[in-house]
Design a protein around this motif. Sequence first.
Motif, mmCIF file in Angstrom:
data_model
loop_
_atom_site.group_PDB
_atom_site.id
_atom_site.type_symbol
_atom_site.label_atom_id
_atom_site.label_comp_id
_atom_site.label_asym_id
_atom_site.label_seq_id
_atom_site.Cartn_x
_atom_site.Cartn_y
_atom_site.Cartn_z
ATOM 1 N N ALA A 68 3.092 9.857 -8.199
ATOM 2 C CA ALA A 68 3.276 11.348 -8.374
ATOM 3 C C ALA A 68 2.452 12.069 -7.246
ATOM 4 C CB ALA A 68 2.380 11.924 -9.566
ATOM 5 N N GLU A 69 2.990 13.253 -6.625
ATOM 6 C CA GLU A 69 2.454 13.605 -5.508
ATOM 7 C C GLU A 69 1.027 14.357 -5.768
ATOM 8 O OE1 GLU A 69 3.722 17.604 -2.637
ATOM 9 O OE2 GLU A 69 4.950 17.023 -4.259
ATOM 10 N N GLY A 70 0.114 14.139 -4.919
ATOM 11 C CA GLY A 70 -1.045 14.662 -5.047
ATOM 12 C C GLY A 70 -2.216 13.825 -5.953
ATOM 13 N N VAL A 71 -1.685 12.907 -6.517
ATOM 14 C CA VAL A 71 -2.453 12.145 -7.551
ATOM 15 C C VAL A 71 -3.750 11.523 -6.596
ATOM 16 C CG1 VAL A 71 -1.060 9.944 -7.453
ATOM 17 C CG2 VAL A 71 -2.428 10.634 -9.498
ATOM 18 N N VAL A 72 -4.846 11.331 -7.264
ATOM 19 C CA VAL A 72 -6.013 10.755 -6.871
ATOM 20 C C VAL A 72 -5.908 9.746 -7.702
ATOM 21 C CG1 VAL A 72 -8.554 10.718 -5.857
ATOM 22 C CG2 VAL A 72 -6.695 12.554 -5.408
ATOM 23 N N VAL A 73 -6.274 8.247 -7.346
ATOM 24 C CA VAL A 73 -6.444 7.215 -8.261
ATOM 25 C C VAL A 73 -7.885 6.667 -8.220
ATOM 26 C CG1 VAL A 73 -4.165 6.580 -8.322
ATOM 27 C CG2 VAL A 73 -5.674 5.434 -6.880
ATOM 28 N N PRO A 114 -8.265 5.796 -2.835
ATOM 29 C CA PRO A 114 -7.822 6.814 -3.998
ATOM 30 C C PRO A 114 -6.563 7.589 -3.583
ATOM 31 C CG PRO A 114 -9.710 7.698 -2.555
ATOM 32 C CD PRO A 114 -9.589 6.230 -2.084
ATOM 33 N N ALA A 115 -6.156 7.828 -2.309
ATOM 34 C CA ALA A 115 -5.181 8.862 -1.920
ATOM 35 C C ALA A 115 -4.592 8.512 -0.393
ATOM 36 C CB ALA A 115 -5.513 10.156 -1.736
ATOM 37 N N ASP A 116 -3.287 8.776 -0.254
ATOM 38 C CA ASP A 116 -2.809 8.493 1.383
ATOM 39 C C ASP A 116 -3.767 9.437 2.185
ATOM 40 O OD1 ASP A 116 -0.945 7.171 -0.351
ATOM 41 O OD2 ASP A 116 0.579 8.675 0.123
ATOM 42 N N GLY A 117 -3.795 8.758 3.078
ATOM 43 C CA GLY A 117 -4.773 9.435 4.440
ATOM 44 C C GLY A 117 -5.108 8.459 5.485
ATOM 45 N N VAL A 118 -5.890 9.004 6.506
ATOM 46 C CA VAL A 118 -6.342 8.600 7.839
ATOM 47 C C VAL A 118 -7.701 8.266 7.717
ATOM 48 C CG1 VAL A 118 -6.219 8.551 10.286
ATOM 49 C CG2 VAL A 118 -4.054 9.295 8.963
ATOM 50 N N VAL A 119 -8.229 7.092 8.047
ATOM 51 C CA VAL A 119 -9.704 6.993 8.366
ATOM 52 C C VAL A 119 -10.415 7.552 9.340
ATOM 53 C CG1 VAL A 119 -11.464 5.105 8.158
ATOM 54 C CG2 VAL A 119 -9.527 4.571 6.892
ATOM 55 N N THR A 120 -11.088 8.447 8.959
ATOM 56 C CA THR A 120 -11.796 9.471 10.315
ATOM 57 C C THR A 120 -13.090 8.876 10.769
ATOM 58 O OG1 THR A 120 -12.498 11.062 8.689
ATOM 59 C CG2 THR A 120 -10.347 11.372 10.020
ATOM 60 N N ASN A 121 -13.723 8.058 9.711
ATOM 61 C CA ASN A 121 -15.151 7.668 10.122
ATOM 62 C C ASN A 121 -15.576 6.540 9.228
ATOM 63 O OD1 ASN A 121 -17.317 7.847 11.970
ATOM 64 N ND2 ASN A 121 -18.681 8.662 10.123
ATOM 65 N N VAL A 173 -11.263 -1.963 6.511
ATOM 66 C CA VAL A 173 -10.633 -1.121 7.170
ATOM 67 C C VAL A 173 -11.292 -0.556 8.447
ATOM 68 C CG1 VAL A 173 -9.215 -0.283 5.074
ATOM 69 C CG2 VAL A 173 -11.295 1.039 5.984
ATOM 70 N N ARG A 174 -10.374 0.067 9.356
ATOM 71 C CA ARG A 174 -11.028 0.599 10.575
ATOM 72 C C ARG A 174 -10.843 2.104 10.721
ATOM 73 N NH1 ARG A 174 -9.193 -4.307 14.560
ATOM 74 N NH2 ARG A 174 -10.287 -5.942 13.795
ATOM 75 N N LYS A 175 -11.649 2.812 11.657
ATOM 76 C CA LYS A 175 -11.317 3.929 12.014
ATOM 77 C C LYS A 175 -9.768 4.358 12.695
ATOM 78 C CE LYS A 175 -13.393 7.824 14.217
ATOM 79 N NZ LYS A 175 -14.703 8.239 15.309
ATOM 80 N N GLY A 176 -9.456 5.314 12.046
ATOM 81 C CA GLY A 176 -7.964 5.610 12.559
ATOM 82 C C GLY A 176 -6.682 4.840 11.813
ATOM 83 N N GLU A 177 -7.064 4.071 10.784
ATOM 84 C CA GLU A 177 -6.145 3.436 10.025
ATOM 85 C C GLU A 177 -5.437 4.307 9.216
ATOM 86 O OE1 GLU A 177 -5.868 -0.848 8.407
ATOM 87 O OE2 GLU A 177 -8.234 -0.837 9.350
ATOM 88 N N ARG A 178 -4.100 4.158 9.245
ATOM 89 C CA ARG A 178 -3.598 4.951 8.081
ATOM 90 C C ARG A 178 -3.458 4.113 6.711
ATOM 91 N NH1 ARG A 178 -0.726 9.149 6.363
ATOM 92 N NH2 ARG A 178 -0.974 10.506 8.397
ATOM 93 N N LEU A 179 -3.705 4.781 5.469
ATOM 94 C CA LEU A 179 -3.886 3.936 4.249
ATOM 95 C C LEU A 179 -3.131 4.646 3.135
ATOM 96 C CD1 LEU A 179 -7.575 3.011 4.455
ATOM 97 C CD2 LEU A 179 -5.504 1.630 5.101
ATOM 98 N N ARG A 180 -2.423 3.890 2.246
ATOM 99 C CA ARG A 180 -1.798 4.357 1.152
ATOM 100 C C ARG A 180 -2.720 4.179 -0.127
ATOM 101 N NH1 ARG A 180 3.375 0.649 2.165
ATOM 102 N NH2 ARG A 180 1.812 -0.640 3.050
ATOM 103 N N ARG A 181 -2.213 5.266 -0.904
ATOM 104 C CA ARG A 181 -2.957 5.286 -2.297
ATOM 105 C C ARG A 181 -2.843 3.727 -2.870
ATOM 106 N NH1 ARG A 181 0.569 8.286 -4.907
ATOM 107 N NH2 ARG A 181 -0.343 10.350 -4.179
ATOM 108 N N GLY A 182 -3.973 3.412 -3.464
ATOM 109 C CA GLY A 182 -3.958 2.091 -3.962
ATOM 110 C C GLY A 182 -4.053 0.897 -3.357
ATOM 111 N N GLU A 183 -4.008 1.179 -1.919
ATOM 112 C CA GLU A 183 -4.335 -0.101 -1.003
ATOM 113 C C GLU A 183 -5.680 -0.646 -1.025
ATOM 114 O OE1 GLU A 183 -3.287 -0.968 3.615
ATOM 115 O OE2 GLU A 183 -2.880 0.887 2.873
ATOM 116 N N ARG A 184 -5.800 -1.906 -0.960
ATOM 117 C CA ARG A 184 -7.110 -2.651 -0.965
ATOM 118 C C ARG A 184 -7.764 -2.355 0.205
ATOM 119 N NH1 ARG A 184 -3.116 -5.920 -3.082
ATOM 120 N NH2 ARG A 184 -3.344 -6.942 -4.985
#
Length: 223
Positions: A68-73, A114-121, A173-184
Amino acid sequence: MKALPGSSVPTQRGLPIAKEGFPFIAVSGFVAVYCLALGFGAAALFFLAVTCFIVFFFRDPERAIPDAEGVVVSPADGRVLGVEFVDEGEFVSGQMLKISIFMSVFNVHVNRIPADGVVTNISYYSGKFFSANLDKASKNNERNAVNLDVDNGQKIVVVQVAGLIARRIVCKVRKGERLRRGERFGLIRFGSRLDVYLPPDMKSEVSPGDNVLAGTSVLGYLT
Protein backbone atom coordinates in the motif's frame (compact mmCIF):
# COMPACT_ATOMS: atom_id res chain seq x y z
CA MET A 1 15.29 -14.33 -7.50
CA LYS A 2 11.54 -13.76 -7.53
CA ALA A 3 9.28 -11.35 -5.69
CA LEU A 4 6.65 -12.24 -3.12
CA PRO A 5 3.00 -11.82 -4.16
CA GLY A 6 2.02 -8.16 -3.79
CA SER A 7 5.62 -7.10 -3.28
CA SER A 8 8.65 -6.06 -5.30
CA VAL A 9 11.06 -7.37 -2.65
CA PRO A 10 12.93 -10.42 -3.99
CA THR A 11 13.00 -13.69 -2.10
CA GLN A 12 16.32 -15.31 -1.25
CA ARG A 13 17.61 -18.55 -2.63
CA GLY A 14 18.67 -21.54 -0.56
CA LEU A 15 17.99 -22.30 3.08
CA PRO A 16 15.89 -19.80 5.07
CA ILE A 17 18.83 -19.13 7.39
CA ALA A 18 20.88 -15.93 7.57
CA LYS A 19 24.36 -16.66 6.23
CA GLU A 20 25.91 -14.97 9.27
CA GLY A 21 24.82 -18.01 11.26
CA PHE A 22 26.64 -20.59 9.14
CA PRO A 23 30.02 -20.36 10.97
CA PHE A 24 28.33 -20.82 14.35
CA ILE A 25 26.27 -23.74 13.06
CA ALA A 26 29.33 -25.39 11.50
CA VAL A 27 31.48 -25.11 14.64
CA SER A 28 28.77 -26.30 17.01
CA GLY A 29 27.77 -29.13 14.68
CA PHE A 30 31.39 -30.24 14.30
CA VAL A 31 31.88 -30.31 18.07
CA ALA A 32 28.71 -32.40 18.45
CA VAL A 33 29.93 -34.95 15.88
CA TYR A 34 33.43 -34.99 17.40
CA CYS A 35 32.06 -35.66 20.89
CA LEU A 36 29.88 -38.45 19.51
CA ALA A 37 32.88 -40.02 17.77
CA LEU A 38 34.80 -40.00 21.06
CA GLY A 39 31.91 -41.64 22.86
CA PHE A 40 30.89 -38.59 24.89
CA GLY A 41 27.17 -39.01 24.39
CA ALA A 42 25.99 -36.39 26.88
CA ALA A 43 28.33 -33.75 25.45
CA ALA A 44 27.26 -34.66 21.92
CA LEU A 45 23.60 -34.19 22.86
CA PHE A 46 24.40 -30.85 24.49
CA PHE A 47 26.17 -29.48 21.42
CA LEU A 48 23.46 -30.89 19.18
CA ALA A 49 20.94 -28.88 21.20
CA VAL A 50 23.17 -25.80 20.88
CA THR A 51 23.35 -26.33 17.12
CA CYS A 52 19.57 -26.58 16.87
CA PHE A 53 19.17 -23.37 18.85
CA ILE A 54 21.64 -21.52 16.61
CA VAL A 55 19.75 -22.69 13.52
CA PHE A 56 16.53 -21.49 15.15
CA PHE A 57 18.06 -18.13 16.08
CA PHE A 58 19.41 -17.39 12.60
CA ARG A 59 16.23 -18.42 10.77
CA ASP A 60 15.23 -15.98 8.06
CA PRO A 61 11.69 -16.69 6.82
CA GLU A 62 10.19 -14.97 3.81
CA ARG A 63 7.60 -12.30 4.54
CA ALA A 64 4.66 -10.94 2.55
CA ILE A 65 5.48 -7.21 2.33
CA PRO A 66 2.49 -4.80 2.22
CA ASP A 67 2.50 -2.72 -0.96
CA ALA A 68 0.00 0.00 0.00
CA GLU A 69 1.19 3.53 -0.76
CA GLY A 70 2.94 5.28 2.13
CA VAL A 71 2.94 2.26 4.44
CA VAL A 72 5.76 1.93 6.98
CA VAL A 73 6.53 -1.59 8.17
CA SER A 74 8.30 -2.80 11.26
CA PRO A 75 12.07 -3.16 10.83
CA ALA A 76 12.23 -5.96 13.40
CA ASP A 77 10.41 -8.86 14.99
CA GLY A 78 9.65 -8.39 18.66
CA ARG A 79 7.62 -6.52 21.25
CA VAL A 80 6.92 -2.80 21.08
CA LEU A 81 8.51 -1.18 24.14
CA GLY A 82 7.39 2.39 23.58
CA VAL A 83 5.76 4.87 21.22
CA GLU A 84 6.65 8.48 21.99
CA PHE A 85 7.51 11.86 20.52
CA VAL A 86 11.11 12.91 21.10
CA ASP A 87 13.23 15.91 20.23
CA GLU A 88 15.89 14.00 18.39
CA GLY A 89 19.24 15.69 17.91
CA GLU A 90 21.68 12.83 17.51
CA PHE A 91 20.60 11.50 14.11
CA VAL A 92 18.27 14.20 12.73
CA SER A 93 17.10 17.58 13.98
CA GLY A 94 13.59 18.27 15.23
CA GLN A 95 10.76 16.30 16.76
CA MET A 96 10.30 12.69 15.67
CA LEU A 97 7.97 9.82 16.51
CA LYS A 98 10.09 7.10 18.13
CA ILE A 99 8.97 3.47 18.18
CA SER A 100 11.18 1.04 20.10
CA ILE A 101 11.09 -2.73 19.49
CA PHE A 102 12.73 -5.31 21.75
CA MET A 103 13.97 -8.55 20.18
CA SER A 104 14.40 -11.47 22.56
CA VAL A 105 16.63 -14.42 21.70
CA PHE A 106 13.49 -16.22 20.47
CA ASN A 107 12.64 -13.64 17.79
CA VAL A 108 13.87 -13.58 14.20
CA HIS A 109 16.81 -11.17 14.24
CA VAL A 110 17.01 -10.22 10.57
CA ASN A 111 16.25 -6.50 10.17
CA ARG A 112 14.28 -5.00 7.27
CA ILE A 113 13.90 -1.53 5.78
CA PRO A 114 10.63 0.16 6.87
CA ALA A 115 9.96 2.21 3.70
CA ASP A 116 11.22 2.83 0.16
CA GLY A 117 14.06 5.32 0.08
CA VAL A 118 17.75 6.13 -0.23
CA VAL A 119 20.37 5.67 2.49
CA THR A 120 21.85 9.11 3.18
CA ASN A 121 24.07 8.26 6.13
CA ILE A 122 25.25 5.37 8.31
CA SER A 123 26.67 6.12 11.75
CA TYR A 124 28.24 3.62 14.14
CA TYR A 125 28.55 4.41 17.86
CA SER A 126 30.54 2.29 20.29
CA GLY A 127 28.99 1.96 23.71
CA LYS A 128 27.96 -0.20 26.63
CA PHE A 129 25.82 -3.33 26.72
CA PHE A 130 22.90 -2.62 29.04
CA SER A 131 19.85 -4.85 28.69
CA ALA A 132 18.15 -3.79 25.45
CA ASN A 133 14.71 -3.45 27.06
CA LEU A 134 15.92 -0.51 29.19
CA ASP A 135 15.39 3.06 27.94
CA LYS A 136 19.02 3.99 28.59
CA ALA A 137 20.11 1.41 26.01
CA SER A 138 18.97 3.79 23.23
CA LYS A 139 21.64 6.35 24.10
CA ASN A 140 24.33 4.37 25.92
CA ASN A 141 24.64 1.02 24.14
CA GLU A 142 26.61 0.17 21.03
CA ARG A 143 24.40 1.13 18.07
CA ASN A 144 24.29 1.68 14.34
CA ALA A 145 22.02 4.29 12.74
CA VAL A 146 20.78 4.15 9.14
CA ASN A 147 19.35 7.44 7.84
CA LEU A 148 16.82 7.06 5.06
CA ASP A 149 15.36 9.71 2.76
CA VAL A 150 11.94 8.35 1.87
CA ASP A 151 10.62 8.78 -1.67
CA ASN A 152 8.09 11.43 -0.59
CA GLY A 153 10.90 13.58 0.86
CA GLN A 154 10.45 12.67 4.51
CA LYS A 155 13.16 11.22 6.73
CA ILE A 156 13.33 7.99 8.71
CA VAL A 157 16.13 6.72 10.94
CA VAL A 158 16.50 3.07 11.94
CA VAL A 159 18.87 2.42 14.85
CA GLN A 160 20.18 -1.07 15.60
CA VAL A 161 21.00 -1.28 19.31
CA ALA A 162 23.14 -4.03 20.85
CA GLY A 163 21.91 -5.57 24.08
CA LEU A 164 23.17 -7.42 27.13
CA ILE A 165 23.84 -10.61 25.16
CA ALA A 166 24.00 -9.19 21.64
CA ARG A 167 27.56 -8.10 20.93
CA ARG A 168 27.60 -7.89 17.15
CA ILE A 169 25.66 -5.54 14.90
CA VAL A 170 25.61 -6.41 11.20
CA CYS A 171 24.63 -3.73 8.66
CA LYS A 172 24.84 -4.71 4.99
CA VAL A 173 23.83 -1.48 3.26
CA ARG A 174 25.89 1.48 2.12
CA LYS A 175 25.38 5.19 1.82
CA GLY A 176 23.69 6.06 -1.47
CA GLU A 177 21.89 2.72 -1.87
CA ARG A 178 18.23 2.75 -2.87
CA LEU A 179 16.28 0.26 -0.79
CA ARG A 180 12.77 -1.11 -0.90
CA ARG A 181 10.28 -1.55 1.90
CA GLY A 182 10.83 -4.92 3.56
CA GLU A 183 14.31 -5.43 2.12
CA ARG A 184 16.80 -7.09 4.45
CA PHE A 185 19.55 -4.74 5.62
CA GLY A 186 21.19 -6.38 8.62
CA LEU A 187 20.82 -8.25 11.89
CA ILE A 188 21.94 -8.21 15.51
CA ARG A 189 23.18 -11.37 17.15
CA PHE A 190 21.58 -12.83 20.29
CA GLY A 191 18.98 -10.42 21.69
CA SER A 192 18.75 -6.71 20.96
CA ARG A 193 16.60 -3.68 20.13
CA LEU A 194 15.63 -1.46 17.21
CA ASP A 195 14.57 2.16 17.53
CA VAL A 196 12.88 3.69 14.50
CA TYR A 197 12.44 7.47 14.23
CA LEU A 198 9.54 8.54 12.03
CA PRO A 199 7.97 11.83 10.87
CA PRO A 200 6.00 13.41 13.75
CA ASP A 201 2.78 13.66 11.71
CA MET A 202 2.62 9.90 11.18
CA LYS A 203 -0.09 8.23 13.25
CA SER A 204 1.20 5.10 14.92
CA GLU A 205 -0.73 1.89 14.30
CA VAL A 206 1.00 0.09 17.18
CA SER A 207 1.03 0.45 20.96
CA PRO A 208 3.41 -0.64 23.74
CA GLY A 209 3.10 -4.37 24.32
CA ASP A 210 2.17 -5.20 20.72
CA ASN A 211 4.08 -7.98 18.99
CA VAL A 212 5.30 -7.12 15.49
CA LEU A 213 6.94 -8.90 12.56
CA ALA A 214 9.66 -7.36 10.42
CA GLY A 215 8.49 -6.41 6.95
CA THR A 216 4.88 -7.40 7.63
CA SER A 217 3.47 -5.47 10.59
CA VAL A 218 2.38 -1.92 9.75
CA LEU A 219 3.74 0.80 12.04
CA GLY A 220 1.84 3.59 10.28
CA TYR A 221 1.32 5.51 7.04
CA LEU A 222 3.31 8.45 5.72
CA THR A 223 1.28 11.49 4.72
